[in-house]
Each structure stands twice: as C-alpha cells, then as structure tokens.
Design an enzyme around this catalytic site. Structure first.
Site, PDB file in Angstrom:
ATOM      1  CG  MET A 133     -25.117 -17.885 -47.287  1.00  0.00           C
ATOM      2  SD  MET A 133     -23.395 -17.463 -46.937  1.00  0.00           S
ATOM      3  CE  MET A 133     -23.626 -15.947 -46.031  1.00  0.00           C
ATOM      4  CG  HIS A 159     -14.327 -17.256 -43.244  1.00  0.00           C
ATOM      5  ND1 HIS A 159     -15.639 -16.847 -43.295  1.00  0.00           N
ATOM      6  CD2 HIS A 159     -13.628 -16.217 -42.707  1.00  0.00           C
ATOM      7  CE1 HIS A 159     -15.736 -15.621 -42.802  1.00  0.00           C
ATOM      8  NE2 HIS A 159     -14.529 -15.221 -42.445  1.00  0.00           N
ATOM      9  CD  GLU A 218     -13.067 -18.015 -50.976  1.00  0.00           C
ATOM     10  OE1 GLU A 218     -14.036 -18.785 -50.956  1.00  0.00           O
ATOM     11  OE2 GLU A 218     -13.192 -16.773 -50.995  1.00  0.00           O
TER      12      GLU A 218
END
Length: 202
Positions: free
Chosen positions: A91, A110, A175
């Site tokens: 992050m 993402h 993902e």
C-alpha cells in the site's frame, strides 16, 4: 538458472501465498521467493512467509519521506539480488527512484480492469459506477498509480445484488490465477513492451 523474486506486501498476503504455491508446484518454474518485505510490522503476510521458511524483512515506513524510505527498500532488494519484484497488496506508491532502480522488473496486481477504477476500493468503485463486468489486471509498475503497461487481465461478471465482499472474493480468485501466469511470462522473457502494449515475443 533460478530466478529470484522479491515480494512486497502490507497486509494479509493472499497474492503472495498464491505466488509461493505456484513456485512450489512448478507453475512458476525455475524460480524462488528470495525475500518477503513489508512496511508494516503487523502484516499477516510476514507471518505466513515465516511459516513457509522464507526470508522476511520489515522496514517500517512511518515518518519517512517516500524516496528516503524507498532507498532503504531498494538497498534490501539489491542485497538479496532479486530478478523480479512483485507487489502483493503493497500500500505505497513507489517513487521515481524506486522505479528507475528496477526498470520493467516490478509487477503489480490490481482488482479492476485498468485503466478503469485505479487506486483504493476498486471493487466498490466498479459497483458504484454500475458496470456489468469487473476483473483484475497485472501490469508493470511505473511512477504513476496503476498506470504501467498491462501484461494480463481477467474479466469477472458483476452479478445482480453483488456486494463489495462477494465481488472482491470472485475477483481475488482470478488475481491468484493470472498473477502467477504473468510472473511466468516475464521471468521467461517471452514478451516485448511496445509503447503501452505487452506482446508475446515467441
């Protein structure tokens, strides 16, 4: 020759674990995870990495300017001699210094079909906008937020009545799948970057 992967994370590390599983199973061949690094001491992903016997490092970012912090991380990655860096829920926006230190060697995953819905809460953004399809994107990292050349994407239909949690869970499965595929492509060098396009070089 075994390729060395560095993973940066800030939280639970589910994408890190998917990558680690793919390395162990051979889905990402001739590779090892050489370092798992976090900017947060409480990151659950570090505990998961330790339980796998992997080398971990925590470099707290609190109170440091972005480039000053990135210089510490770059030094740790260089010390570990990594060939590729994978952001897995990391992050922090990387500084130009960091990106220039590893040109075309940093990947990110993402939870949207970029360039739609960059930044935080991508799944909520998608639901709020009313799209019929969401998904995820693996891309090279540049100095801008979620903006580098795209390697792979996967489409996830948005269902009537979807919640942010339900959509996020379905996207997360994709993902895990495409991140490993993208890492394999990049490590094997079977691609070229032509402007913004990443194309097969086979």
């Amino acid at each position: 020759m075994t390729k060395r992967i560095g993973v940066l994370l800030s939280g639970r590390g589910s994408n890190f674990e998917a990558l680690a599983d793919s390395v162990v199973s051979g889905k990402i061949p001739n590779a090892e995870i050489a370092l798992v690094l976090s900017n947060r001491e409480a990151a659950a992903g570090i505990d998961r990495a330790k339980s796998r016997g992997l080398t971990t490092r925590i470099i707290p970012s609190k109170g440091l300017e972005r480039e000053a912090y990135d210089r510490l991380v770059v030094a740790a990655l260089n010390e570990t001699k990594v060939d590729l860096i994978c952001l897995a829920g990391y992050m922090r926006l990387l500084s130009p210094y960091f990106v220039s230190a590893f040109p075309q060697k940093i990947l990110n995953i993402h939870p949207s079909l970029l360039p739609s819905f960059p930044g935080l809460e991508a799944q909520k953004q998608a639901l709020d906008y009313g799209v019929k399809f969401a998904g995820c994107t693996v891309h090279f990292v540049d100095e801008n937020l979620d903006a580098g050349p795209i390697i792979l994407q996967s489409v996830v239909p948005v269902e009537d009545g979807d919640t942010e949690e339900a959509l996020s869970a379905r996207i997360l499965k994709e993902e895990h799948r495409i991140y490993s595929e993208a890492v394999k492509i990049v490590l094997e060098g079977k691609h070229k970057i032509l402007g913004r396009r990443v194309v097969s070089s086979l």
